[in-house]
Design a protein around this motif. Structure first.
Motif, short mmCIF file in Angstrom:
data_model
loop_
_atom_site.label_atom_id
_atom_site.label_comp_id
_atom_site.label_asym_id
_atom_site.label_seq_id
_atom_site.Cartn_x
_atom_site.Cartn_y
_atom_site.Cartn_z
N LEU A 239 -12.21 7.81 -10.49
CA LEU A 239 -12.43 7.16 -9.19
C LEU A 239 -12.08 8.09 -8.05
O LEU A 239 -12.84 8.21 -7.08
N LEU A 240 -10.94 8.76 -8.14
CA LEU A 240 -10.57 9.70 -7.08
C LEU A 240 -11.57 10.84 -6.98
O LEU A 240 -11.91 11.29 -5.88
N TYR B 106 -8.40 7.88 -0.21
CA TYR B 106 -7.96 8.73 -1.31
C TYR B 106 -6.44 8.79 -1.40
O TYR B 106 -5.85 8.55 -2.46
N SER B 107 -5.78 9.08 -0.29
CA SER B 107 -4.32 9.22 -0.31
C SER B 107 -3.64 7.88 -0.60
O SER B 107 -2.59 7.85 -1.26
N ALA B 108 -4.21 6.79 -0.12
CA ALA B 108 -3.62 5.47 -0.39
C ALA B 108 -3.59 5.18 -1.88
O ALA B 108 -2.59 4.71 -2.42
N LEU B 109 -4.70 5.49 -2.56
CA LEU B 109 -4.74 5.26 -4.00
C LEU B 109 -3.76 6.17 -4.73
O LEU B 109 -3.14 5.74 -5.72
N ARG C 39 -12.60 -0.59 1.36
CA ARG C 39 -12.31 -1.82 0.63
C ARG C 39 -12.97 -1.81 -0.75
O ARG C 39 -12.41 -2.34 -1.72
N LYS C 40 -14.14 -1.22 -0.86
CA LYS C 40 -14.79 -1.12 -2.18
C LYS C 40 -13.98 -0.22 -3.11
O LYS C 40 -13.80 -0.54 -4.29
N TYR C 41 -13.50 0.91 -2.60
CA TYR C 41 -12.69 1.80 -3.44
C TYR C 41 -11.41 1.10 -3.90
O TYR C 41 -10.99 1.24 -5.06
N ILE C 42 -10.78 0.36 -2.99
CA ILE C 42 -9.56 -0.37 -3.35
C ILE C 42 -9.86 -1.40 -4.44
O ILE C 42 -9.11 -1.55 -5.41
N ALA D 38 -2.20 -5.04 -4.14
CA ALA D 38 -1.14 -4.06 -3.86
C ALA D 38 -1.34 -3.34 -2.54
O ALA D 38 -0.37 -2.90 -1.91
N ILE D 39 -2.58 -3.19 -2.11
CA ILE D 39 -2.87 -2.43 -0.89
C ILE D 39 -3.33 -3.37 0.21
O ILE D 39 -4.34 -4.07 0.10
N ASP D 40 -2.59 -3.38 1.31
CA ASP D 40 -2.88 -4.17 2.50
C ASP D 40 -3.49 -3.23 3.54
O ASP D 40 -2.78 -2.47 4.19
N TYR D 41 -4.81 -3.28 3.66
CA TYR D 41 -5.56 -2.36 4.51
C TYR D 41 -5.84 -3.04 5.85
O TYR D 41 -6.48 -4.09 5.89
N ARG D 42 -5.34 -2.45 6.92
CA ARG D 42 -5.46 -3.05 8.24
C ARG D 42 -6.18 -2.10 9.20
O ARG D 42 -5.87 -0.91 9.26
N ILE D 43 -7.11 -2.67 9.96
CA ILE D 43 -7.86 -1.90 10.94
C ILE D 43 -7.27 -2.16 12.33
O ILE D 43 -7.06 -3.31 12.73
N GLY D 44 -7.00 -1.09 13.05
CA GLY D 44 -6.48 -1.21 14.41
C GLY D 44 -5.69 0.02 14.80
O GLY D 44 -5.54 0.96 14.01
#
Length: 213
Positions: free
Chosen positions: A22-23, A70-73, A99-102, A110-116
């Motif tokens: 995936l990476l 990438y770095s988040a994963l 969001r698709k990669y997550i 596990a991953i809380d992805y926030r835009i802003g």
């Protein structure tokens, strides 16, 4: 973004554990489809981030600057059970891709992805972090540091990327982003609240540990 000799860089990558399929796909897709792919952490740095996270085994991670995820994963690989990574990015155009990669990684919980804007979002985050990764707009590194230092537990860690700026930190007359990084590096080195080591990996990573005073 590599300050090392290219042959040494390749040798280091050849003797570093492989990235996951995936990476590898994120790496390939980012370079083929996204503007400024140099912003991607990539294989060598990604494995370093994963290794540091695994060593710390954090319950809470904050990432400032998601890009394509990438770095988040990589950082999420070391999360403790029921751990959480909050990642912040201002670029809403990449949201669907990230969001698709997550989801492909099975890390939606596990991953809380926030835009802003991170400078606005961080004050409202009521968490104590074990690990923070700063990799966003360089002019505001010092601001991000000020916003997160009191949210990190004693003994917790901060990683800041791009602190060598292609070696331009050695120049007296340079661009505004590099001047901001020079100031950030001086600020960190003079701060008695942290211990720090500047790692000449890729474009430079500042590794800090918050100490108890």
């Amino acid at each position: 973004m590599n300050i090392l000799n290219e042959a040494i860089q390749r040798y280091a990558e050849q003797h570093t554990s492989e990235e996951s399929p995936l990476l590898s796909r994120i790496n390939r897709d980012t370079h083929a489809q996204v503007m400024m792919p140099r912003m991607l952490s990539g294989h060598l740095q990604g494995r370093l981030l994963a290794m540091i996270s695994a060593m710390i085994h954090p319950r809470r991670i904050l990432e400032i600057g998601t890009y394509t995820g990438y770095s988040a994963l990589c950082l999420a690989e070391g999360l403790a059970p029921q751990g959480k990574l909050i990642t912040l990015d201002i670029n809403e155009e990449l949201e669907g891709r990230v969001r698709k990669y997550i989801a492909d990684a099975g890390l939606q919980e596990a991953i809380d992805y926030r835009i802003g804007d991170a400078g606005t979002l961080i004050p409202g985050i009521d968490e104590v972090f074990d690990l923070v990764f700063i990799d966003a707009d360089k002019e505001r590194y010092s601001k991000y540091y000020d916003l997160v230092i009191d949210k990190i537990r004693p003994g917790g860690f901060i990683l800041a990327d791009n602190v060598l700026r292609d070696g331009k930190v050695l120049d007296e007359k340079t661009d505004k982003d590099t001047r901001a990084i020079q100031e950030f590096n001086r600020k960190i080195h003079a701060d008695p609240r942290v211990e720090n080591v500047l790692l000449p990996v890729r474009d430079g990573i500042m590794l800090l540990r918050k100490v108890s005073l």
